[in-house]
Design an enzyme around this catalytic site. Structure first.
Site, mmCIF file in Angstrom:
data_model
loop_
_atom_site.group_PDB
_atom_site.id
_atom_site.type_symbol
_atom_site.label_atom_id
_atom_site.label_comp_id
_atom_site.label_asym_id
_atom_site.label_seq_id
_atom_site.Cartn_x
_atom_site.Cartn_y
_atom_site.Cartn_z
ATOM 1 N N SER A 175 0.837 -1.178 0.000
ATOM 2 C CA SER A 175 0.000 0.000 0.000
ATOM 3 C C SER A 175 0.888 1.249 0.000
ATOM 4 O O SER A 175 1.785 1.362 -0.827
ATOM 5 C CB SER A 175 -0.963 -0.033 1.182
ATOM 6 O OG SER A 175 -2.018 0.861 1.005
ATOM 7 N N ASP A 407 -8.717 -5.250 -6.219
ATOM 8 C CA ASP A 407 -8.335 -4.133 -5.361
ATOM 9 C C ASP A 407 -8.492 -2.801 -6.089
ATOM 10 O O ASP A 407 -7.851 -2.583 -7.128
ATOM 11 C CB ASP A 407 -6.886 -4.318 -4.920
ATOM 12 C CG ASP A 407 -6.404 -3.231 -3.975
ATOM 13 O OD1 ASP A 407 -7.242 -2.458 -3.469
ATOM 14 O OD2 ASP A 407 -5.183 -3.165 -3.736
ATOM 15 N N HIS A 433 -6.196 -6.282 -1.588
ATOM 16 C CA HIS A 433 -5.029 -5.492 -1.220
ATOM 17 C C HIS A 433 -3.977 -6.362 -0.542
ATOM 18 O O HIS A 433 -4.225 -6.969 0.492
ATOM 19 C CB HIS A 433 -5.507 -4.398 -0.256
ATOM 20 C CG HIS A 433 -4.720 -3.138 -0.304
ATOM 21 N ND1 HIS A 433 -4.609 -2.359 -1.431
ATOM 22 C CD2 HIS A 433 -4.009 -2.485 0.654
ATOM 23 C CE1 HIS A 433 -3.878 -1.288 -1.164
ATOM 24 N NE2 HIS A 433 -3.498 -1.347 0.092
#
Length: 486
Positions: A175, A407, A433
């Site tokens: 991320s 995602d 994710h």
């Protein structure tokens, strides 16, 4: 790194993803809330004296930055060091996920550094806007470089060897911290043999309608239609019985209706982003088919899954909470908004047509929130960020990019592949994710990274095999350079 990054913690722990950097739901982070025995390889805190401002030749202030080490698998003295970058939330240890499998395979030690300002690594006792001037990805990258040098020197001292000897290093993140992993390789290629950038949001995005569009695509036609109808009903109910509908979601403290509608949008994101679409879609589609109460079905999902499993709280969306300048375990909400409002935006706005989320969630909504939290002078310098790092055209080498097919954040990542910058999409029904590191579906209760719960375990394992092959190759090339320089 989130509805991240938008949500890399809803609870006060991170991978960071850490963590999953809180993986960036909105500009809320992605957290994991993991504390049970066995969820971490270690939770033993260590401390490093970090420079506050890496860009000033005159300011020599320092602050204490938290880090962790796990050396059980390290081949002494020349095994690799894997640096796990913590993201936009507290970093309470080194998670026991797929990285531990890689460390064992490559006989590597693992170290993990908490991001400046988050968790216990706050330079100031107040998070007033003037004190946040040193909170940026650029400063964080220098933190990593300084820590890497410090740790290598301390390791050499422990092993009683020359200070000119380096172990091979490899960086990991997911991320927002995945973006940091890629950016570190770009800016400090001499300090790492390569990087894994999992679900890495390397492209700052001012207006991000693709986020909502991906939610609809990942949900599927039936679920998307049910979500759209549910959101319209919620908007209408807000006008008729405001307090009652907010009470269904334990959100009566949200005085601004748009903040409540953002909470509602993030709740649907949570299931899909973390590979749990059926938790949301099965009951909602069933209610729509059977003429059930869609608002109640959605509220039940919210209470049982978003709150019960992930710990989502309306407080995260409260402006009173976000204005609080005290340093607490919940400060990550304000801190990540500052990074959103100054560097990366990721404004998850409603698309002009066929939107799921409310059209009240637009660019003006985000800019107004930034102004109300930090003052008139704060604005997301998205173009400058992308100019500095290259966005999804990042011109670096030896970075592995991975993304889950469902995602929504993958549209801020690098999805085109090249030999030096391989990019892999994990394609399966519940691949969200950070699926390459966490497996699927994502859950605060399951962080071991097992692929068996994925709808297509082979899809995850295939990408993991590519990761192993690249790490093996790049570490070998790095060792050759290190040997030739000794």
């Amino acid at each position: 790194m989130s509805s991240e990054i938008g949500l890399l913690a809803l609870l006060t722990v991170i991978l960071s993803y850490s963590t999953l950097s809180h993986g960036l739901l909105q500009p809320r982070r992605i957290s994991h809330g993991l504390s049970a025995s066995g969820k971490y390889l270690t939770t033993d805190e260590l401390w490093f004296n970090q420079t506050l401002d890496h860009y000033s030749p005159h300011d020599h202030r320092k602050f204490s930055q938290r880090y962790y080490e796990y050396l059980d698998h390290l081949r002494v003295p020349d095994g690799p060091i894997f640096l796990l970058i913590c993201g936009e939330g507290p970093c309470n240890g080194i998670p026991n996920d797929y990285l531990s499998v890689l460390a064992k395979k490559f006989e590597a030690g693992i170290v993990s550094l908490e991001h400046r300002y988050y968790g216990k690594s706050s330079p100031f006792n107040s998070l007033a806007t003037e004190n946040l001037k040193y909170l940026s990805s650029k400063q964080a990258l220098f933190d990593l470089a300084a820590f890497r040098e410090y740790y290598q020197e301390s390791l050499n001292a422990k092993l009683n060897r020359s200070g000119t000897v380096d172990n091979p290093w490899f960086f990991f993140g997911a991320s927002y911290s995945g973006a940091l992993s890629a950016w570190f390789r770009l800016k400090f290629p001499h300090l790492t043999c390569g990087s894994l950038a999992s679900s890495a949001v390397v492209r700052a995005v001012y207006e991000f309608p693709e986020f909502d569009q991906q939610i609809g695509e990942s949900a599927g036609p039936e679920c998307k239609a049910a979500l759209q109808e549910t959101n319209k009903l919620l908007e209408l109910t807000l006008k008729v019985n405001n307090k009652a509908v907010k009470a269904l979601f334990n959100a009566t403290e949200l005085n601004v209706d748009a903040d409540f509608l953002y909470l509602i949008a993030d709740a649907e994101v949570m299931a899909i982003q973390y590979g749990n679409p059926d938790k949301l879609c099965v009951p909602l589609v069933e209610a729509k088919k059977n003429g059930g109460d869609l608002v109640e079905a959605y509220a039940k999902y919210f209470r049982e899954f978003c709150v019960g499993v992930f710990g989502l709280s309306a407080k995260t969306y409260s402006r009173n909470h976000l204005l609080d300048t005290a340093v607490t375990p919940e400060s990550s909400d304000r801190l990540w908004w500052f990074q959103v409002c100054t560097e990366v935006a990721y404004f998850q706005v409603a698309p002009a047509n066929d939107s799921i989320r409310s059209h009240q969630i637009n660019t003006d909504y985000h800019l107004d929130l930034c102004k109300s939290l930090f003052g008139k002078g704060v604005y997301p310098e998205v173009d400058a960020t992308n100019l500095y790092y290259g966005g999804d055209r990042i011109a670096a080498t030896k970075i592995i990019f991975t993304n889950g097919s469902q995602d929504p954040w993958r549209h801020a990542s690098k999805q085109t592949s090249s030999p030096d910058l391989p990019s892999y999409i994990v394609n399966c029904h519940n691949c969200g994710h950070g699926s390459d590191l966490r497996g699927c579906p994502q859950s605060p209760m399951i962080i071991e990274g097992d692929s068996k719960n994925c709808s297509s375990p082979d899809a995850v394992n295939k990408v993991r095999q590519h990761i192993v092959e690249h790490i093996d190759l790049w570490l070998s090339e790095c060792r050759g350079v290190l040997r030739s320089s000794m």
